[in-house]
Design a protein around this motif. Structure first.
Motif, short mmCIF file in Angstrom:
data_model
loop_
_atom_site.label_atom_id
_atom_site.label_comp_id
_atom_site.label_asym_id
_atom_site.label_seq_id
_atom_site.Cartn_x
_atom_site.Cartn_y
_atom_site.Cartn_z
N TYR A 1 -10.81 -8.41 6.23
CA TYR A 1 -10.86 -7.61 7.45
C TYR A 1 -11.74 -8.30 8.48
O TYR A 1 -12.85 -8.72 8.17
CB TYR A 1 -11.43 -6.23 7.11
CG TYR A 1 -11.76 -5.37 8.31
CD1 TYR A 1 -10.75 -4.72 9.01
CD2 TYR A 1 -13.07 -5.21 8.74
CE1 TYR A 1 -11.05 -3.94 10.11
CE2 TYR A 1 -13.38 -4.43 9.84
CZ TYR A 1 -12.36 -3.79 10.52
OH TYR A 1 -12.66 -3.02 11.61
N CYS B 1 -9.82 0.72 4.73
CA CYS B 1 -9.37 1.21 3.42
C CYS B 1 -8.54 0.15 2.70
O CYS B 1 -8.72 -0.08 1.50
CB CYS B 1 -8.55 2.49 3.58
SG CYS B 1 -9.49 3.96 4.03
N LEU B 2 -7.64 -0.50 3.42
CA LEU B 2 -6.79 -1.54 2.81
C LEU B 2 -7.63 -2.69 2.28
O LEU B 2 -7.29 -3.29 1.26
CB LEU B 2 -5.77 -2.06 3.83
CG LEU B 2 -4.76 -1.04 4.34
CD1 LEU B 2 -3.91 -1.64 5.46
CD2 LEU B 2 -3.89 -0.49 3.23
N MET C 1 -1.35 6.09 0.95
CA MET C 1 -2.73 6.00 1.43
C MET C 1 -3.08 7.26 2.23
O MET C 1 -2.38 7.62 3.17
CB MET C 1 -2.92 4.77 2.32
CG MET C 1 -2.67 3.44 1.62
SD MET C 1 -3.84 3.07 0.33
CE MET C 1 -5.34 2.85 1.25
N ALA D 1 0.88 -1.18 0.00
CA ALA D 1 0.00 0.00 0.00
C ALA D 1 0.91 1.22 0.00
O ALA D 1 1.87 1.28 0.76
CB ALA D 1 -0.90 0.01 1.22
N CYS E 1 -3.31 0.13 -3.44
CA CYS E 1 -2.96 -1.15 -2.81
C CYS E 1 -2.73 -2.17 -3.92
O CYS E 1 -3.48 -2.20 -4.90
CB CYS E 1 -4.08 -1.65 -1.93
SG CYS E 1 -4.48 -0.60 -0.54
#
Length: 164
Positions: free
Chosen positions: A82, A49-50, A9, A6, A61
């Motif tokens: 996640y 977000c990732l 960001m 990533a 990413c």
């Protein structure tokens, strides 16, 4: 070889304040990384977000050098998963959730799923917990069942949100 990368960001709050900016993360297979900071500094937002669960202002990413454009968002979330710190009160049972997720198009043709019940047994969770409704489980039992399900789905990157 870099598994997950990533770069740059950035996330802006609705009031225009930047919660974080220019975050860079580079992980190889087998790496573990801990993100620490005070409550409200953006750790959960960064993880979301990732995983492409919420949009970010700027950044990129990649997974095995491929951007999300190579994947659909559901396929990305299959590979970069996640797990929230507070378990979501799902309808049904942990078994129902696992069966439902396995039926998603992004999971359907995969043959590398594990067994969440076997995984959870190692943490002292009985098989019966997977047949109980989520609302009948304690917070810790919900968290361990959710984590066992995530591990059984065999993502390439697992983003765990938790307390200190």
């Amino acid at each position: 070889m870099t598994l997950f990368y990533a770069k740059e960001m950035c996330f802006k709050l609705p009031n225009g304040q930047r919660l974080f900016e220019n975050i860079e993360i580079k992980l190889k297979k087998g790496d573990r990384m801990v993100i620490q900071g005070p409550s409200g500094c953006g750790k959960t937002t960064l993880l979301k977000c990732l995983a492409h669960l919420i949009p970010f202002e700027h950044g990129e990413c990649t997974l095995e050098n491929a951007s999300i454009d190579k994947f659909t968002v559901p396929n990305w979330r299959t590979k970069v998963m996640y797990v929230p710190q507070t378990p979501v009160d799902h309808p049904g049972t942990p078994n129902d959730l696992f069966k439902m997720v396995r039926s998603f198009a992004s999971q359907k043709n995969r043959t590398d799923h594990g067994d969440p019940i076997d995984i959870a047994r190692n943490w002292g969770i009985s098989d019966d917990h997977f047949a109980e409704t989520w609302s009948n489980l304690s917070g810790g039992e919900m968290q361990r069942c959710a984590l066992a399900i995530a591990l059984a789905l065999n993502p390439q990157v697992l983003l765990l949100d938790g307390n200190d």
